[in-house]
Design an enzyme around this catalytic site. Structure first.
Site, PDB file in Angstrom:
ATOM      1  N   HIS A  88       0.698  -1.370  -0.033  1.00 49.75           N
ATOM      2  CA  HIS A  88       0.213  -0.010   0.010  1.00 49.75           C
ATOM      3  C   HIS A  88       0.950   1.245   0.057  1.00 49.75           C
ATOM      4  O   HIS A  88       0.311   2.235  -0.248  1.00 49.75           O
ATOM      5  CB  HIS A  88      -1.218   0.005   1.021  1.00 49.75           C
ATOM      6  CG  HIS A  88      -0.586   0.599   2.470  1.00 49.75           C
ATOM      7  ND1 HIS A  88      -0.185  -0.745   3.438  1.00 49.75           N
ATOM      8  CD2 HIS A  88      -0.569   1.507   3.142  1.00 49.75           C
ATOM      9  CE1 HIS A  88      -0.023  -0.174   4.636  1.00 49.75           C
ATOM     10  NE2 HIS A  88      -0.018   1.320   4.439  1.00 49.75           N
ATOM     11  N   ASP A 224       1.120  -7.538   2.502  1.00 56.03           N
ATOM     12  CA  ASP A 224       1.285  -6.119   2.087  1.00 56.03           C
ATOM     13  C   ASP A 224       2.687  -5.812   2.030  1.00 56.03           C
ATOM     14  O   ASP A 224       3.133  -5.081   2.689  1.00 56.03           O
ATOM     15  CB  ASP A 224       0.695  -5.444   3.380  1.00 56.03           C
ATOM     16  CG  ASP A 224       0.406  -4.079   2.957  1.00 56.03           C
ATOM     17  OD1 ASP A 224       0.963  -3.507   1.556  1.00 56.03           O
ATOM     18  OD2 ASP A 224      -0.390  -3.476   3.542  1.00 56.03           O
ATOM     19  N   SER A 658       3.851   2.270   8.432  1.00 50.04           N
ATOM     20  CA  SER A 658       3.621   1.243   7.432  1.00 50.04           C
ATOM     21  C   SER A 658       5.115   1.017   6.798  1.00 50.04           C
ATOM     22  O   SER A 658       5.791   2.078   6.226  1.00 50.04           O
ATOM     23  CB  SER A 658       2.711   1.704   6.391  1.00 50.04           C
ATOM     24  OG  SER A 658       1.587   1.319   6.895  1.00 50.04           O
TER      25      SER A 658
HETATM   26  N1  ARG Z   1      -4.945   0.450   7.885  1.00 49.35           N
HETATM   27  C1  ARG Z   1      -3.475   0.370   7.228  1.00 49.35           C
HETATM   28  C2  ARG Z   1      -3.053   1.944   7.481  1.00 49.35           C
HETATM   29  O1  ARG Z   1      -3.210   2.874   7.631  1.00 49.35           O
HETATM   30  C3  ARG Z   1      -3.605  -0.150   5.846  1.00 49.35           C
HETATM   31  C4  ARG Z   1      -4.319   0.837   4.933  1.00 49.35           C
HETATM   32  C5  ARG Z   1      -4.286  -0.078   3.590  1.00 49.35           C
HETATM   33  N2  ARG Z   1      -5.606   0.508   3.038  1.00 49.35           N
HETATM   34  C6  ARG Z   1      -6.569  -0.152   2.813  1.00 49.35           C
HETATM   35  N3  ARG Z   1      -7.814   0.294   2.731  1.00 49.35           N
HETATM   36  N4  ARG Z   1      -6.630  -1.632   3.169  1.00 49.35           N
HETATM   37  O2  ARG Z   1      -3.109   2.578   7.214  1.00 49.35           O
HETATM   38  N1  GLU Z   2      -1.214   1.256   7.536  1.00 51.53           N
HETATM   39  C1  GLU Z   2      -0.661   2.537   8.315  1.00 51.53           C
HETATM   40  C2  GLU Z   2       0.305   3.303   7.523  1.00 51.53           C
HETATM   41  O1  GLU Z   2      -0.230   3.331   6.305  1.00 51.53           O
HETATM   42  C3  GLU Z   2       0.006   1.755   9.588  1.00 51.53           C
HETATM   43  C4  GLU Z   2      -0.895   1.448  10.499  1.00 51.53           C
HETATM   44  C5  GLU Z   2      -1.044   2.167  11.528  1.00 51.53           C
HETATM   45  O2  GLU Z   2      -1.768   3.120  11.382  1.00 51.53           O
HETATM   46  O3  GLU Z   2      -0.430   1.778  12.631  1.00 51.53           O
HETATM   47  O4  GLU Z   2       1.205   3.788   7.902  1.00 51.53           O
END
Ligand code: ARG
Ligand code: GLU
Length: 727
Positions: A88, A224, A658
């Site tokens: 991502h 991922d 991330s």
């Molecule tokens: N929650 C994770 C992070 O902020 C992964 C985001 C990837 N995007 C998604 N829609 N799955 O941000």
């Molecule tokens: N998915 C998040 C990112 O893009 C990391 C997950 C979190 O927020 O801990 O940075």
């Protein structure tokens, strides 16, 4: 009775002990590990020294940690500049190389040799050369008595002066940032590479497996990851893309452990966390839980519902809106988890308890009483004052800019008009060129009819809910002026008459002379309505919000200073601010609710359990299914013979982490951070060791995929695979 109390006592003790055992809270500055953290890290199982992690005298772990395009983290995993990050995080690069014939998002991509690696525009990889505490220089002459403006301007001057004295190479940059709410300043000398090429990515059905349904959720089964490579000039220094650039030779790269993880293993996450708010007063936390989060969630609920229905009805829309939907859903889901977690861990009670202790200590000391006793009451007053403005601000931002896309275009058009008004045709043409290229991509994934439905619905919600009456005025006036009877008719009419609803119409506008185009833009009904709303917002809400918020920031700075002083035995870490940090914890299970326990690892069998043929979120590529059937896992299987996919730990992480490496006790790579668990997303405000867990891809799944699925074993040969547990 006594029996019961005893039991409660034991439960409390038990919790305290087990929390201590997995620790995990904090995002620490690498240069302070030795004084603040090394002993604890070693007691948790770390076999390295602080100097192995951060050193300015020799190659250390920090030299393998790379800020990926300013937003994510990545790490060097070979002597030839191979860079690992999340799928991502590399998404837009992968997308930009994709076409219908070469659909790398759908099918994945693997360069067969260096020559096939794909060049990216505007992708940066930044190393941290060294970090220094520069508080003395930056805060020289600054006193508590100064007002904010004078304080800031003195700090700015000090910074400029100080930067001139720093010894650095021409190719290095200096970044100075406030920490502990502006009570300290640290300098980062950085080195940024700009030739970063795409090496490989799995298909989305692996890299994004589970998509929105599984996002922020454990148990998770997402691979991922994506792989890039940094290129340098012949002297190993940064250079713009050139054919004869060569793979970058790092000062350090992470060896990769094949031994896997078990519950209780030491873990460390090294990266660039973006933003946390650990030191808010209780008034701020209750405002988030009771007022702001529910409003933002409510707005996105409505927008997502409309878009979801459209996506289900039309496969073309599904493709067009997938990425937008994912990004709106990402924080929508996070806020829901955050609010629940804050409630379930009694965050507010804990804040109250802390504030009570703080006040007791302050009141017992004449000088502190004088300096600090007013802080909490003042917070209370200011948060009450800011509430309607903060709420209106959220409604406005979420409605106007985030979810009604036409109004986002209006905002850009407004910038264009401003350029013309201020800088004439050159200003106009310069901005127009950039805007046009942005809008070209924007309209590819834009359906005016869907946006119109969202607009009609959200403007209705806005009108119903916004707490400051005057901000409704522009909408009322616009509806009246248009001669329509309902919001629905008004929006339909506005979308019908606006020239911003298709790329062709915008192009036609842009073909006019700047003067004519500006006149036409100013006459556009969406422009008239949108800019009126913005002006009223700025004057009646934005300005007031900023004024109160700046008072809150000052107070927060003094409060931070006060709690450090009043609790000299407590260890405080600075809130995340996009700078390099170390978090550490253990591989740890958790109990999200009564009678439920989540274990630490997931396996490929779990991917197959979730498999839904042809599904947009849960499809599994055929080759992966075959490898699973044949159990063709090479040396990458877990001890039990199964293929590991993800695992969780108690490391304190946030957005920006991330792509961060998960590192074992010896400094080897064991995983790739990409998310947090649903129950613990409130860790940005109140980390709680009992349920806050970060989610990592097991590095063996990545190796398995590269080797067995992609057949890119030449990449594996570049890496250094180790068996730290077999020594
Ligand atoms: N929650 C994770 C992070 O902020 C992964 C985001 C990837 N995007 C998604 N829609 N799955 O941000
Ligand atoms: N998915 C998040 C990112 O893009 C990391 C997950 C979190 O927020 O801990 O940075």
């Amino acid at each position: 009775m006594i029996q019961k109390n005893l039991k409660i006592l034991f439960v409390l003790l038990g919790l305290a002990v087990s929390n201590l055992a997995i620790a995990g809270e904090g995002m620490w500055l690498p240069l302070l590990l030795q004084s603040l953290n090394e002993a604890e890290m070693k007691s948790m199982g770390m076999k390295m020294s602080a100097e192995d992690i951060y050193s300015i005298n020799k190659g250390s772990l920090k030299d393998a940690i790379v800020h990926f395009n300013g937003g994510c983290t990545s790490e060097i995993i070979s002597g030839r500049g191979l860079l690992l990050t999340n799928h991502h995080c590399g998404y837009s690069q992968i997308q930009s190389h994709s076409s219908l014939e070469n659909n790398y998002l759908r099918d994945g991509f693997w360069a067969k040799s260096l020559k096939d690696e794909l060049v990216n525009n505007n992708l940066s990889a930044t190393f941290i050369q060294r970090i220094e505490d520069v508080s003395k220089d930056i805060l020289k002459g600054v006193t508590d008595a100064m007002n904010d403006k004078d304080r800031q301007s003195l700090i700015d001057q000090n910074m400029e002066k100080f930067k001139l004295t720093v010894k650095k190479e021409a190719y290095e940059d200096i970044v100075i940032r406030p920490f502990y709410k502006g009570n300290q300043y640290f300098m980062f000398v950085t080195l940024t590479y700009r030739d970063v090429r795409l090496v490989g990515a799995p298909p989305e059905s692996v890299g994004k497996f589970g998509s929105d349904t599984d996002n922020w959720v454990w148990p998770r089964h997402t691979g991922d990851f994506s792989i890039f490579r940094i290129y340098a000039d012949k002297n190993n220094l940064p250079a713009e893309y050139a054919e004869d650039n060569v793979p970058y030779t790092p000062k350090h790269f992470l060896p990769i452990s094949l031994d896997g993880v078990e519950e209780g293993d030491f873990t460390m996450v090294f990266g660039f966390p973006g933003r946390t708010n650990q030191y808010l007063p209780s008034y701020a936390v209750s405002q988030i839980v009771d007022v702001l989060n529910p409003a933002k969630i409510g707005i996105r609920d409505r927008a997502l519902k409309i878009v979801d229905a459209e996506m289900r009805a039309d496969p073309q829309v599904k493709i067009q809106y997938a990425s937008k939907f994912a990004s709106i859903a990402n924080y929508w889901k996070k806020w829901i988890g955050e609010s629940q977690g804050l409630k379930s861990t009694n965050a507010l009670d804990k804040k109250h308890q802390f504030e009570k202790e703080f006040m007791a200590k302050v009141n017992a000391n004449a000088q502190w009483k004088d300096q600090y006793a007013y802080l909490l009451p003042e917070f209370k007053k200011l948060y009450a004052e800011i509430e309607p403005y903060a709420l209106t601000r959220d409604y406005f931002n979420e409605t106007a800019f985030r979810n009604i896309e036409l109004l986002r275009v209006v905002n850009f058009m407004n910038n264009l008009v401003t350029r013309f008004d201020n800088n004439g045709e050159t200003g106009y043409n310069d901005y127009k060129a950039r805007l046009q290229s942005y809008l070209k991509g924007f309209y590819k994934n834009y359906r005016a009819n869907i946006d119109q439905k969202v607009a009609s619905d959200l403007l209705g919600l806005f009108d119903e809910k916004v707490p400051i009456d005057i901000i409704r005025q522009p909408l009322k006036e616009a509806v009246a002026l248009s001669g329509t009877k309902s919001l629905e008719d008004f929006t339909r009419d506005m979308y019908k008459r606006s020239n911003f609803t298709t790329y062709d119409k915008v192009l036609a506008l842009f073909e006019k002379s700047p003067k004519e185009a500006v006149a036409a833009i100013k006459a556009d009904p969406a422009f008239k309505f949108g800019t009126k709303m913005m002006t009223v917002y700025d004057n009646e809400v934005g300005k007031k919000y900023n004024a109160i918020n700046s008072k809150i920031s000052t107070l927060q700075r003094l409060y931070m200073k006060a709690i450090i002083e009043v609790f000299p035995d407590k260890r405080f870490y600075p809130d995340a601010n996009g700078t390099m940090r170390v978090s550490y914890g253990k591989v740890a299970s958790y109990e999200p609710k009564d009678a439920v326990k989540y274990l630490t690892k997931t396996y490929l069998s779990g991917v197959m359990d979730k498999y839904v043929p042809g599904d947009y979120e849960f499809d599994v590529p055929e080759k992966l299914r075959t490898l699973y059937q044949q159990k063709d896992y090479g040396p990458y299987a877990d001890k039990n013979g199964k293929m590991p996919v993800c695992f969780i730990g108690s490391n304190h992480t946030t957005g920006g982490n991330s792509g961060s490496p998960a590192i074992d006790a010896h400094g080897n790579l064991i995983g790739l951070n990409f998310d947090r668990v649903w129950e613990g997303t409130m860790s940005d405000i109140n980390y709680d060791a009992s349920i806050c867990r970060n989610i990592m891809v097991d590095v063996r799944y990545i190796l398995f995929f590269i080797d067995k699925y992609a057949g890119a074993d030449y990449l594996i040969k570049e890496m250094k695979l180790v068996h730290p547990k077999k020594k």
